[in-house]
Each structure stands twice: as C-alpha cells, then as structure tokens.
Design an enzyme around this catalytic site. Sequence first.
Site, PDB file in Angstrom:
ATOM      1  N   GLN A   1       0.817  -1.211   0.000  1.00  0.00           N
ATOM      2  CA  GLN A   1       0.000   0.000   0.000  1.00  0.00           C
ATOM      3  C   GLN A   1       0.855   1.268   0.000  1.00  0.00           C
ATOM      4  OE1 GLN A   1      -2.756  -0.916   3.300  1.00  0.00           O
ATOM      5  NE2 GLN A   1      -4.400  -0.938   1.793  1.00  0.00           N
TER       6      GLN A   1
ATOM      7  N   HIS B   1     -10.713   0.527   9.560  1.00  0.00           N
ATOM      8  CA  HIS B   1      -9.523   0.204   8.762  1.00  0.00           C
ATOM      9  C   HIS B   1      -9.704   0.634   7.306  1.00  0.00           C
ATOM     10  CE1 HIS B   1      -7.822  -1.752  12.165  1.00  0.00           C
ATOM     11  NE2 HIS B   1      -8.737  -2.697  12.201  1.00  0.00           N
ATOM     12  N   LEU B   2     -10.880   0.397   6.757  1.00  0.00           N
ATOM     13  CA  LEU B   2     -11.138   0.815   5.378  1.00  0.00           C
ATOM     14  C   LEU B   2     -11.126   2.337   5.274  1.00  0.00           C
ATOM     15  CD1 LEU B   2     -11.644  -0.147   2.551  1.00  0.00           C
ATOM     16  CD2 LEU B   2     -14.082  -0.375   3.074  1.00  0.00           C
ATOM     17  N   ALA B   3     -11.611   3.016   6.306  1.00  0.00           N
ATOM     18  CA  ALA B   3     -11.578   4.485   6.310  1.00  0.00           C
ATOM     19  C   ALA B   3     -10.145   4.988   6.177  1.00  0.00           C
ATOM     20  CB  ALA B   3     -12.210   5.012   7.599  1.00  0.00           C
ATOM     21  N   ASP B   4      -9.229   4.388   6.955  1.00  0.00           N
ATOM     22  CA  ASP B   4      -7.819   4.784   6.882  1.00  0.00           C
ATOM     23  C   ASP B   4      -7.284   4.655   5.470  1.00  0.00           C
ATOM     24  OD1 ASP B   4      -7.797   5.143   9.617  1.00  0.00           O
ATOM     25  OD2 ASP B   4      -6.967   3.165  10.039  1.00  0.00           O
ATOM     26  N   GLN B   5      -7.673   3.583   4.801  1.00  0.00           N
ATOM     27  CA  GLN B   5      -7.042   3.228   3.527  1.00  0.00           C
ATOM     28  C   GLN B   5      -7.727   3.832   2.309  1.00  0.00           C
ATOM     29  OE1 GLN B   5      -6.987  -0.937   4.228  1.00  0.00           O
ATOM     30  NE2 GLN B   5      -5.494  -0.698   5.861  1.00  0.00           N
TER      31      GLN B   5
ATOM     32  N   HIS C   1      -5.474   6.724  13.792  1.00  0.00           N
ATOM     33  CA  HIS C   1      -4.948   6.551  12.441  1.00  0.00           C
ATOM     34  C   HIS C   1      -5.546   7.568  11.475  1.00  0.00           C
ATOM     35  CE1 HIS C   1      -3.114   2.228  12.236  1.00  0.00           C
ATOM     36  NE2 HIS C   1      -2.333   3.105  12.806  1.00  0.00           N
TER      37      HIS C   1
END
Length: 342
Positions: A102, A283-287, A308
């Site tokens: 990533q 986690h998806l929000a971070d990415q 994060h």
Amino acid sequence: MEQQVIELDGAIGGGQVLRSALSLSMVTGQAFRIKQIRARRSRPGLLRQHLTAVMAAAEVCGARIAGAELGSQELRFEPGAIRSGDYRFAIGTAGSCTLVLQTLLPALLQAPGTSRVRISGGTHNPLAPPVDFLTRSWLPLMRRMGAGIELDLLRHGFVPAGGGEIDVTVQPSQLTPLDLCERGALLSQQALALTAGLAPSVAERELNQVAKRLRWAAETLHPITLDPARGPGNVLLLEYVFEQVTEVFSAFGQVLLRAEKVADTAINQATDWLRSDAAVAEHLADQLLLPMALAGGGSFTTPRMTEHLHSNIAVIERFLPVTIECSEEGPERLRVEVRNGR
C-alpha cells in the site's frame, strides 16, 4: 536553490505516518524529514517491515535517503522520478506484505508503464490488514476509482514464521473521486476460518461461536485447511457484501487464546460497525483517505474518528492542496469529505 523539506513528527501516530509520507513524497516529488518515528510504540523506530517499505519506495523513485536502518527514529527521504519495473522485495520476517504494497501503489499508479511487484513476508499479520481484506474489500473500491491493480496471493505467511508471498500487477491509472456514504442492501455474508498446521477443532470452534452469536446458517460457515508447512497459523474472516461496499473483519489465533475468544474479536468488530450505520469501518476508512486525496475528491462515512484517521489527515494536508472536513452526522456516524483546494 535547495528544495524545501517537509518536517513531520512521527509521534502523532504509528507506522502509517511514515507510510503515508513515503507515498505522498513519491507522487508529489517533495522531500520530507520525519523525527520520533513510532515514538509511542512499545518498540519505537523502524521495524523490518517499515525499513522494507522505505527501501522499496527509494527503489521505485530513485530516492536519496538518510537514517534508513533498524530502530532508527529519524529519516530523510528525497524522491526522484517514479520508475515502472519488475520489483521484488523481501521483508525477511512476518512483517506485513500488505502495508509495504500500500505504500508503493500510489506511486506505481503514476509510473510511466506497467509494473509488477512481488513481496514476501507476512500476508496474515495481526497488526495489519490481511491480504483477504485487500482483495475483497479495498481493491474493488480502488478499481471503482479507476485503478488498474491485480493481486494474487501465492503463499500464506503467518506470524511468526512469515514465508508468504504476493504478486501484484499495476497499470498506470488516473484515480477519480468516489462517494461512499451508504452501504446499500446486504447481499451476502460468510465466515472463513483458515488454519495451517493446527487441529481441525480450532476452525470448528471459531465457526460454532459465529453461528451461536450471529445466528448464521451452516452454509455460510467455511473451514479452510491450508498446507501445514505454512503454519502454525489461524485467522477468522467475517465478510459482509453490501451493494456499495464489502467489509472484511479479521481476528488471529494466538498461543493461549481460546478459539471462542478469537471469534469474539472479529464478531465484536463487525457488530460495532453494523450498529453504526456508517458505510465503512475504521480500517477501510484509513485506507480510502489517501487515494481520495490523490483523486482530488471523495467522501465516506465511518463510525468515529480514530488515531490513524486523525494522523493520516494531518500528513496528507502537509503534502497536498486538499481540504479534509469531518462532521458528525450522529453518535456513531462521522462523514469525511475530501475536496480539492485549501
């Protein structure tokens, strides 16, 4: 004239501050210096996977670097031109392949040609998104934004042995904005219990706990036995497919941790998100944030502000002329909007 260097304080977050800085430095051509890398973590400084990300980024863009060594809490990174190519990177431990990947993807999407990347290390690491999360949840959204990315899992690699490998092909692509504020209707759900070199009862007990707490039918519960040579290892994955988004929640087996407790960890994550009515979990929000910033726009809803997310916003706004606004739409629904311009 000497190039201006962006100064960053790594103490505002963990390894993600470094990874986002590397990605943004490569795509913008801006040099940075970061101090106090992972200063608040139990093992501060660069670990093996962080060092691999730094060296991989330097290879992709011909960067000049200083401070790139294990345990270092300070790094200077001066990027050059992004180069497409056939790359191989070995973490050498069970450090996360997905986090190294990533870090590189934003740059490789802007490379002059197609690139192929092989990364060996940990594919299923408790401190990082497993490969299944990328393939089922994150990459479909990246493709919706226009990214040409294909990912193959060649071998599973669990903590502590590692030894996993992924193979990724990246086509030069222009990212377009994405608005993801509603999930849509639920289409399907399933649980996958992966074990390698462990008794079959581990997966059975995890899936029984899923059936008991979530009341899922037997046909949605899937024990998967991997090559024992890939173990010992165990991960439970809960997948929810909605019209607009697929979410994957994971929990990892550990020595002295009961299988039922492993299942509870994933179940609690999932039920927290489902209760919130937000489109994406933390986690998806971070990415999603960095790709949206590179696309020049986008929005999503997530249950709450996290460390994060907060630190990622701070780093992105240092490198890009974007405004990121966060507004509460309810007790468990935060809307995050990315707009071009300050």
